[in-house]
Design a protein around this motif. Structure first.
Motif, PDB file in Angstrom:
ATOM      1  N   GLY A  42       0.813  -1.119   0.161  1.00 54.28           N
ATOM      2  CA  GLY A  42       0.017   0.064   0.002  1.00 54.28           C
ATOM      3  C   GLY A  42       0.849   1.191  -0.111  1.00 54.28           C
ATOM      4  N   ASN A  43       0.199   2.545   0.083  1.00 57.76           N
ATOM      5  CA  ASN A  43       0.830   3.554   0.096  1.00 57.76           C
ATOM      6  C   ASN A  43       0.209   4.812   0.613  1.00 57.76           C
ATOM      7  N   GLY A  44       0.805   5.749   1.149  1.00 59.76           N
ATOM      8  CA  GLY A  44       0.398   6.967   1.998  1.00 59.76           C
ATOM      9  C   GLY A  44      -0.004   8.014   0.933  1.00 59.76           C
ATOM     10  N   GLY A  45      -0.819   9.151   1.126  1.00 62.46           N
ATOM     11  CA  GLY A  45      -0.957  10.283   0.811  1.00 62.46           C
ATOM     12  C   GLY A  45      -2.298  10.310  -0.441  1.00 62.46           C
ATOM     13  N   TYR A  46      -2.800   9.415  -0.373  1.00 64.09           N
ATOM     14  CA  TYR A  46      -4.053   9.620  -1.380  1.00 64.09           C
ATOM     15  C   TYR A  46      -5.014   8.277  -1.013  1.00 64.09           C
ATOM     16  N   ASP A  47      -6.248   8.304  -1.594  1.00 63.65           N
ATOM     17  CA  ASP A  47      -7.238   7.264  -1.417  1.00 63.65           C
ATOM     18  C   ASP A  47      -7.804   7.056  -2.607  1.00 63.65           C
ATOM     19  N   VAL A  48      -7.754   5.796  -3.275  1.00 63.79           N
ATOM     20  CA  VAL A  48      -8.581   5.563  -4.500  1.00 63.79           C
ATOM     21  C   VAL A  48      -9.874   5.219  -4.425  1.00 63.79           C
ATOM     22  N   VAL A  70      -6.805   5.606 -12.783  1.00 60.72           N
ATOM     23  CA  VAL A  70      -7.064   5.428 -11.132  1.00 60.72           C
ATOM     24  C   VAL A  70      -7.483   6.732 -10.808  1.00 60.72           C
ATOM     25  N   LEU A  71      -8.707   6.613 -10.205  1.00 59.09           N
ATOM     26  CA  LEU A  71      -9.340   7.917  -9.593  1.00 59.09           C
ATOM     27  C   LEU A  71      -9.084   7.899  -8.302  1.00 59.09           C
ATOM     28  N   ALA A  72      -8.339   9.125  -7.594  1.00 53.80           N
ATOM     29  CA  ALA A  72      -7.983   9.308  -6.237  1.00 53.80           C
ATOM     30  C   ALA A  72      -8.398  10.646  -5.817  1.00 53.80           C
ATOM     31  N   THR A  73      -8.191  10.557  -4.245  1.00 54.61           N
ATOM     32  CA  THR A  73      -8.163  12.028  -3.887  1.00 54.61           C
ATOM     33  C   THR A  73      -6.988  11.970  -3.095  1.00 54.61           C
TER      34      THR A  73
END
Length: 512
Positions: A42-48, A70-73
């Motif tokens: 996983g990764n930090g800084g965004y949410d898919v 990929v749509l993310a915020t």
């Protein structure tokens, strides 16, 4: 970026005010989401929120080409971020603008957008890529299963790296559109509903949609030649099952098991509450593995699961996960018990329903089977460690813990807990301790000691603890007073035991 302080002119001041404040303070997203067992996943800084995958696969060469949108915020002011991926990338765009990218480590795609991304703002990432998944090794293994007529992506806890870039951890669930072009005469199976099939110039494109949040490891893709059956449940859910044409003599047993998926799901709905998704089914590809996996809405089954004949118990296990593990997901991979303990217990309840041994009898037999010195008891289901994540104790000792809970709170509260947990917390992420708090709230009883004894203690609960929880009581009554744990006591083996434990390899990692 940080700049020297310069007193601006009036015009320059206006220009500076037009620059988002977050751009000056943007920092890289973490290359891991913070899991205690797999810190690099996983990764930090965004949410898919959504993955749109448009793929082309050639079974003859195992060549996969794709474009992932990929749509993310952004969840912080973001100067760069990572996706988990292991194939070759040719281009990345962020917000329609070309972004710099580089492969880092063995499964990290590091992306630097043309401009920083402000916290709270949605953004779009387009990744164009290709490769031969079966030839790509990460940590010495591949999760891509090559077959005689195609390939399969189905593994836990990692599978996505070999076919799409993602934020690969259950904490970041998303919806999916998966569209795959394959040569005519070949099928592509994935999660959810089949929304369209089109053919052009020798290629057939299958488009699948998963409209409910789905963890990345639960996304699946299978390409090959399949016999496909379709139906609908009484409630109108579409059912699609697929069986490799290469199953040979095992095809009948596989179909006799998986074709009962609708029946099993209807029964489980009475135990766990309404089925949480809009599609149902399963598939059995031509793979040499021995495990099964609860890929969302359409579980994966290895042919070996049915080598000795039909086995509905494994279907019960994987479909139980649609509630416990898929709809309600774990927060951290150490919380694996909230998946596996319940799926095993569902098998015990099915045995009870079928008159092949009650859950109590199965708990007593399991308790008696393992003497105190057995390493089985050193594994803590509530935190087994990454090397023991799929140890038999997580399943069997985990199921004993649920029978102990049932005996402690009574059937009314216990089955209320089983129904309300996945209903009230549908599509969320929760931990073992969250479940403990929930069970205490429903039952009105303190349960900390019970959970600690059966889930978090690295030794066999002795006779007093077992008797208090109603486990192994008959065995203990006849046990040697010095043993005190049922050791050496003979307990009748329930009829369902063999079928249930034919699924002991339901999970595992391919290629290791």
């Amino acid at each position: 970026m940080r700049h020297r302080l310069i007193v601006p002119t009036a015009a320059a001041a206006c220009l500076l005010l037009a620059v988002p404040a977050s751009a000056a303070d943007a920092t890289p997203g973490a290359p891991g989401i913070g899991d205690s067992y797999y810190p690099g996943y996983g990764n930090g800084g965004y949410d898919v929120s959504h993955y749109d995958l448009r793929l082309k696969y050639q079974p003859a060469t195992d060549r996969l080409e794709g474009t992932a949108t990929v749509l993310a915020t952004a969840t912080q002011d973001l100067s760069r971020f990572n996706l988990d991926f292991a194939l070759d990338v040719s281009e990345v765009l962020v917000g329609g603008r070309k972004a710099a990218f580089a492969a880092k480590g063995d499964h990290e795609l590091e992306i630097t957008p043309a401009a920083p991304l402000a916290s709270g703002r949605p953004f779009t990432v387009v990744v164009r890529y290709g490769g031969t998944p079966s030839a790509v090794k990460v940590g010495g293994f591949t999760s891509w299963l090559r077959t005689r007529d195609g390939g399969v992506a189905a593994n836990e806890p990692e599978a996505a790296w070999w076919w799409f870039p993602s934020n690969d951890h259950p904490l970041d669930k998303a919806t999916y559109d998966v569209s795959v072009a394959v040569p005519d005469g070949t099928q592509a199976i994935s999660n959810g509903r089949l929304v369209s099939t089109t053919s052009r110039l020798g290629w057939t494109r299958y488009s699948w949609r998963s409209g409910k949040p789905q963890a990345t490891y639960l996304a699946t893709l299978a390409v090959g030649r399949f016999d496909i059956t379709t139906d609908t449940t009484e409630n109108g859910l579409p059912v699609l099952n697929a069986y490799s044409k290469n199953l040979g003599a095992g095809a009948g047993a596989a179909k006799a098991s998986v074709e009962r998926s609708a029946e099993v799901a209807d029964w489980l709905s009475g135990v766990f509450g309404p089925y949480p998704f809009d599609a149902l089914g399963g598939y059995v590809p031509d793979v040499p593995t021995s495990y099964a996996l609860e890929t969302q809405t359409r579980p994966f089954y290895s042919p070996r699961q049915f080598a000795s004949g039909s086995n509905v118990s494994v279907v019960v296990h994987e479909l139980a996960h649609q509630w416990y593990g898929d709809s309600v997901s774990l927060k951290d991979w150490r919380d694996i018990w909230v998946n596996e303990g319940f799926a095993r217990y569902a098998q015990w309840l099915w045995s009870e329903k079928e008159g092949e041994g009650t859950a109590q009898e199965l708990a007593d037999y399991t308790y008696a089977q393992h003497p105190a010195e057995d390493a089985f008891w050193t594994v803590k289901p509530g935190d087994p460690g990454p090397d023991n994540q799929f140890h038999a104790a997580v399943y069997d000792r985990g199921a004993i813990a649920l029978q102990a809970l049932r005996n402690t709170v009574g059937d009314d509260d216990f089955f209320t807990i089983l129904r309300k947990w996945p209903t009230d917390r549908a599509y969320g992420k929760w931990s073992v301790r969250d479940f403990e708090v929930f069970a205490e709230k429903v039952s009105g009883k303190p349960l900390g000691e019970l959970f600690d004894t059966w889930l978090f203690t690295a030794s066999k609960p002795g006779a007093p603890a077992a008797r208090a929880a109603g486990i192994g009581a008959d065995a203990d009554a006849d046990a040697d007073a010095d043993a005190g744990d049922g050791a050496g006591v003979t307990v009748a083996r329930p009829k369902s035991w063999k079928a249930i434990h034919a699924t002991d390899t339901v999970h595992g990692r391919a290629g290791r």
